[in-house]
Design an enzyme around this catalytic site. Structure first.
Site, PDB file in Angstrom:
ATOM      1  N   LYS A 127       0.840  -1.199   0.000  1.00 34.36           N
ATOM      2  CA  LYS A 127       0.000   0.000   0.000  1.00 34.36           C
ATOM      3  C   LYS A 127       0.878   1.254   0.000  1.00 34.36           C
ATOM      4  O   LYS A 127       1.872   1.317   0.724  1.00 34.36           O
ATOM      5  CB  LYS A 127      -0.892  -0.033   1.238  1.00 34.36           C
ATOM      6  N   LEU A 175      -6.725   8.755   3.276  1.00 32.98           N
ATOM      7  CA  LEU A 175      -6.732   7.354   3.737  1.00 32.98           C
ATOM      8  C   LEU A 175      -8.032   6.955   4.434  1.00 32.98           C
ATOM      9  O   LEU A 175      -8.154   5.817   4.859  1.00 32.98           O
ATOM     10  CB  LEU A 175      -5.551   7.073   4.686  1.00 32.98           C
ATOM     11  N   SER A 217      -9.374   1.580   2.818  1.00 30.84           N
ATOM     12  CA  SER A 217      -8.417   2.358   2.095  1.00 30.84           C
ATOM     13  C   SER A 217      -7.365   1.516   1.370  1.00 30.84           C
ATOM     14  O   SER A 217      -6.691   2.047   0.488  1.00 30.84           O
ATOM     15  CB  SER A 217      -7.720   3.343   3.041  1.00 30.84           C
ATOM     16  N   ILE A 228      -7.733   0.867  10.050  1.00 27.77           N
ATOM     17  CA  ILE A 228      -8.128   1.532  11.301  1.00 27.77           C
ATOM     18  C   ILE A 228      -9.653   1.516  11.449  1.00 27.77           C
ATOM     19  O   ILE A 228     -10.183   1.857  12.498  1.00 27.77           O
ATOM     20  CB  ILE A 228      -7.579   2.977  11.351  1.00 27.77           C
ATOM     21  N   GLY A 229     -10.325   1.114  10.351  1.00 33.00           N
ATOM     22  CA  GLY A 229     -11.794   1.072  10.418  1.00 33.00           C
ATOM     23  C   GLY A 229     -12.344   0.079   9.405  1.00 33.00           C
ATOM     24  O   GLY A 229     -13.521   0.143   9.045  1.00 33.00           O
ATOM     25  N   GLY A 230     -11.473  -0.823   8.946  1.00 35.07           N
ATOM     26  CA  GLY A 230     -11.900  -1.818   7.975  1.00 35.07           C
ATOM     27  C   GLY A 230     -11.043  -1.844   6.720  1.00 35.07           C
ATOM     28  O   GLY A 230     -11.344  -2.567   5.770  1.00 35.07           O
ATOM     29  N   SER A 231      -9.967  -1.072   6.707  1.00 33.72           N
ATOM     30  CA  SER A 231      -9.234  -0.795   5.466  1.00 33.72           C
ATOM     31  C   SER A 231      -8.436  -1.950   4.892  1.00 33.72           C
ATOM     32  O   SER A 231      -7.957  -1.875   3.760  1.00 33.72           O
ATOM     33  CB  SER A 231      -8.309   0.413   5.675  1.00 33.72           C
TER      34      SER A 231
END
Lengths: 544, 544
Positions: B143, B192, B218, B239-242
């Site tokens: 990434k 992001l 992301s 950090i939230g599903g990325s």
């Protein structure tokens, strides 16, 4: 007193709390076991400063022996039936009672429940012929703000005098399950944020080696009690030196483990959720082997199953030999330690070299920045949490509370706090890298600028708080030396590094610190608690 | 677009950045290996939505075979000399180039350095007859915001187009030391913080199964590339599903490890020092066995010696048998999943029951509060860090950036942030306790409300972000099923749980999602990454 505007003090409101304070004091007084209370007339007078040898006058040889035996041995003997838990509890209850009479170190004795538990444990051994757990029958002292079920837990705040905690703190619960018997709760300062132990509920705790000196804090009740041998092992907490500094002032062992290995769940304080610098909970003990006993038993109980915020890191067996490299940090470059501390460092250095342990100099690295960061983190909320609790009772602000509250930069924005977190992590990496590059396994350094402080005068936390910021575990151990005004003369300095250095230096008056134990701190890399204890064992063996 | 006042956009200033954007686009274009570029005329037209089978038309059977073989096998074959690293790199470089032509998933190919390294590794095997490490020769995608030495790392911000990172991110450095060859950098969204992958530098990344759909974000470039089999394994951040949401949208495997097991050091983003909800970095892969390969190799390299913020938890060998209890969470009680996701859950449930695995219902627990807390933590600084970077270029605010920035409660005080930390820890304890009480070893649940989202429309992060808040590791796996407009009809709901539920429900139009893979998420207790992968292995074996 620093320029601090006390907005929370309210004498009229405070007066309404007087009955609760008196109730707490009565509860403490009533909790003493009458049989063990020494008549006032038999106690040494206030002019006697060193009371550490007083127990020999009022305790039997058998009682003295028990209270000076290490926990590992006591547990073995109680588990095999050689010694009853009742007998051991009697001895410690007696010595702790005397300690409290002389040093005001307890907040509450837990005699009824302790004796009930001791009876059950003795019956267990009689029935099954084995101990109930690795801490079978061990009387343990517990710092007051670590909750005990169905008792008031006040954390040194008057406003919490009605705060009955319905459950044991997780760590207390685990220690009980291992066989330990919490038998006394110990004193701490107002707000928990002094390296001293004084509050408006229990009053001032004294140092048993010299009652003009502070026992330090915030686990000062623990330090005073264990230094007096009124407890063999106890539980303290440490966010800026609060286990290590009391261990040092009172000449016992104390470990601040890496944060997240021992559970702080159920510890009452202002400021829950502040995690830029985390409080750590750990043992103080008369004997180093018992620090290991505590940690291996405790971590062996998988405390993470009861507290999801803990790391799932089992306790490792680590062997360390004399191939160890010890880095000596003689000062942090901010405040020069007092002469007896420097003598202690030289003494240990000499012993290590004689024993074949490699010793190198540890050049301090930007400790002024470490202090700048950590001191700003403690009260990043502008002391909102503390002021709320203080304001709720209107209690007077102790000068050391005011001093702590003046640390740092006041209320931060979230951005500023995050920036400090980032800088902290850079330092954690830098220190780890330095230890690897310099080939240093453990750092030997002071735990405080001096052997102790006069009551009410501790101010510079740096020697401990640096390691809180870095989250590197620290072990305090007594060197076996004591301050001696004849030997430890004033350092004839004419130049100082800065104002703090000057102020701290001038606090050293040889006669004032007479008889105070000289203790030092050993620090390892983060998470290497096992290695730290193993290295501590090597080093203390070299001192014998 | 939500009611968001864009204070940072500055079209005039943005225009001054145009040359840097064009330079970045040229750098990307120039980085493609010309031999592997398919002439425009041979590519499927824009009207062809499912391009996943296109490689078979332009790649040899040998190339196809290599790019569809698991990494563990490839590494063995390269380490024994059966296959050269050059040959493997050629195959992936070719397929990744095609992926990029069709999906715009790369930000930069690293052909020169990759071929140089492959040559060295091949020589190493010829000389020593053994591999250099457990990832010997493995081409890996990375990434973009995970720094690569001496290259620009922009994190999706135009203002960072001059940000040359002088060092590899720690994780890249470790992967290289294990033998891996980073060969392509992949796209991510502006800031992001989208579950989509679009920015003003590289543009929009598409989903290879249906080019009208988003690859999520992301780590959407990773998802799209690996779903297309243009990479066998890559590195994402979450950090939230990325990691998990792109793995789900693109039908591959993705692991968000417990935060603190894989190093985020050297990942560029706005908001360093935000640690209330920590970003985690981990693998996406075509094959589950490779997720295990990544984690065991990586943790085996003791990454904590290079990043002091990591836990020192070695990788455990864990065996799990079918005595496992799986709790199925069919919804989070906030937003009801779309029909194909519910079908996926029923399918897996049936397979597990057939295989003798115990399945129970997992009643969701206060997921609305989890979302309230986590969404307020992301931008607790009031987006100050992000706005600073956006304002520095004046770039337009993408609607999904604006949406993310409108999450939560705006700028918090440190006190408010600490209060949320405290509530988060209470939830971590509660969830752990629930798993123990309910006897559930792993929770099976959606990774997203639907199989995917149309480009630019993802909004509800809950199914992943709940677990970020709780820091429970999550593994996404494809069920082997695909959305079918005939089977997965609209849920004839007349009542909705709330406005979000209604909005998300109405996004489901069967024909739009045709052919999207149906993937699900498996979640274990915190720190139990090893157990999670072992359980994932059992469950995916049941699906065969």
């Amino acid at each position: 007193m620093p320029p601090y505007i006390d907005k929370t003090t309210d004498p009229v409101k405070f007066e309404t709390w007087r009955p609760q304070i008196e109730l707490a004091q009565k509860r403490l007084k009533d909790s003493l076991v009458a049989d063990f209370v020494v008549p006032q007339s038999d106690l040494p007078g206030d002019s006697v400063l060193d009371v550490s040898t007083f127990p020999a006058k009022v305790m039997s040889p058998a009682e003295l022996k028990i209270t000076e035996t290490d926990a590992s041995t006591l547990v073995l003997e109680m588990g095999s039936g050689k010694l009853s838990a009742k007998t051991v509890l009697d001895a410690f209850m007696k010595r702790a009672t005397i300690a409290h009479q002389l040093l005001n170190c307890a907040t509450e004795f837990l005699a009824d429940e302790a004796y009930e538990r001791a009876k059950l444990l003795d019956e267990y051994v009689q029935t099954y012929g084995k101990p109930i757990g690795p801490l079978h029958g061990l009387p343990m002292s517990i710092k007051e703000h670590v909750s005990i079920k169905n008792r008031v837990t006040n954390a040194g705040f008057v406003a919490l005098l009605n705060n009955v905690t319905p459950e044991d703190a997780t760590t207390v619960s685990i220690l009980r399950s291992l066989g330990a018997i919490p038998f006394v709760r110990t004193n701490e300062p107002q707000s928990l944020m002094h390296q001293d132990s004084c509050n408006y509920i229990t009053g001032v705790t004294l140092n048993g080696f010299n009652r003009k000196l502070s026992p330090s804090g915030s686990s000062g009740g623990e330090g005073a009690l264990i230094g007096f041998k009124g407890s063999v092992m106890g539980v303290g907490t440490d966010i800026g030196g609060s286990i290590r500094s009391p261990a040092a002032f009172n000449g016992c062992y104390g470990l601040r483990p890496t944060a997240g290995r021992v559970s702080s769940r159920g510890c009452i304080s202002a400021g829950g959720g502040q995690e830029s610098v985390k409080s750590s909970i750990g043992p103080l003990a008369q004997h180093l082997s018992d620090i290991e006993l505590f940690m291996s038993s405790y971590v062996g109980a998988k405390p993470w199953l009861q507290d999801a915020t803990l790391y799932r890191i089992p306790w490792k067996k680590v062997d360390v030999d004399k191939q160890l490299t010890v880095g000596i940090m003689r000062s942090d470059g901010v405040v020069k330690p007092h002469p007896p501390i420097l003598r202690g460092l030289e003494f240990v250095e000499k012993k290590l070299i004689e024993a074949g342990v490699k010793v190198v100099e540890w050049e301090p690295y930007k400790c002024d920045e470490l202090w700048e960061i950590v001191s700003s983190m403690y009260f990043a909320d502008g002391c909102a949490a503390q002021n709320k609790l203080l304001g709720a009772s209107g209690e007077p602000i102790h000068p050391l509370t005011a001093m702590a509250f003046s640390f740092g930069k006041g209320e931060l924005t979230v951005s500023e706090n995050q920036e400090l977190n980032y800088r902290r992590d850079e330092f954690r990496n830098k220190y780890q890298q330095l230890m690897i590059e310099r080939g240093v396994d453990v750092i030997l350094c002071p735990a405080y600028v001096g052997v102790a402080a006069e009551l009410g005068t501790t101010s510079y936390w740096g020697y401990c708080s640096h390691w809180n910021l870095l989250d590197q575990p620290g072990l305090v151990f007594p060197t076996g030396l004591y301050q001696d005004p004849v030997v430890d003369k004033v350092d004839p300095r004419t130049e100082y590094w800065n104002l703090t250095d000057e102020k701290e230096s001038q606090k050293y008056v040889p006669n004032v610190f007479k008889g105070a134990p000289i203790a030092l701190q050993l620090v390892s890399q983060r998470y290497e608690d096992e290695f730290l204890l193993a290295a501590g064992k090597i080093i203390t063996e070299c001192l014998r």
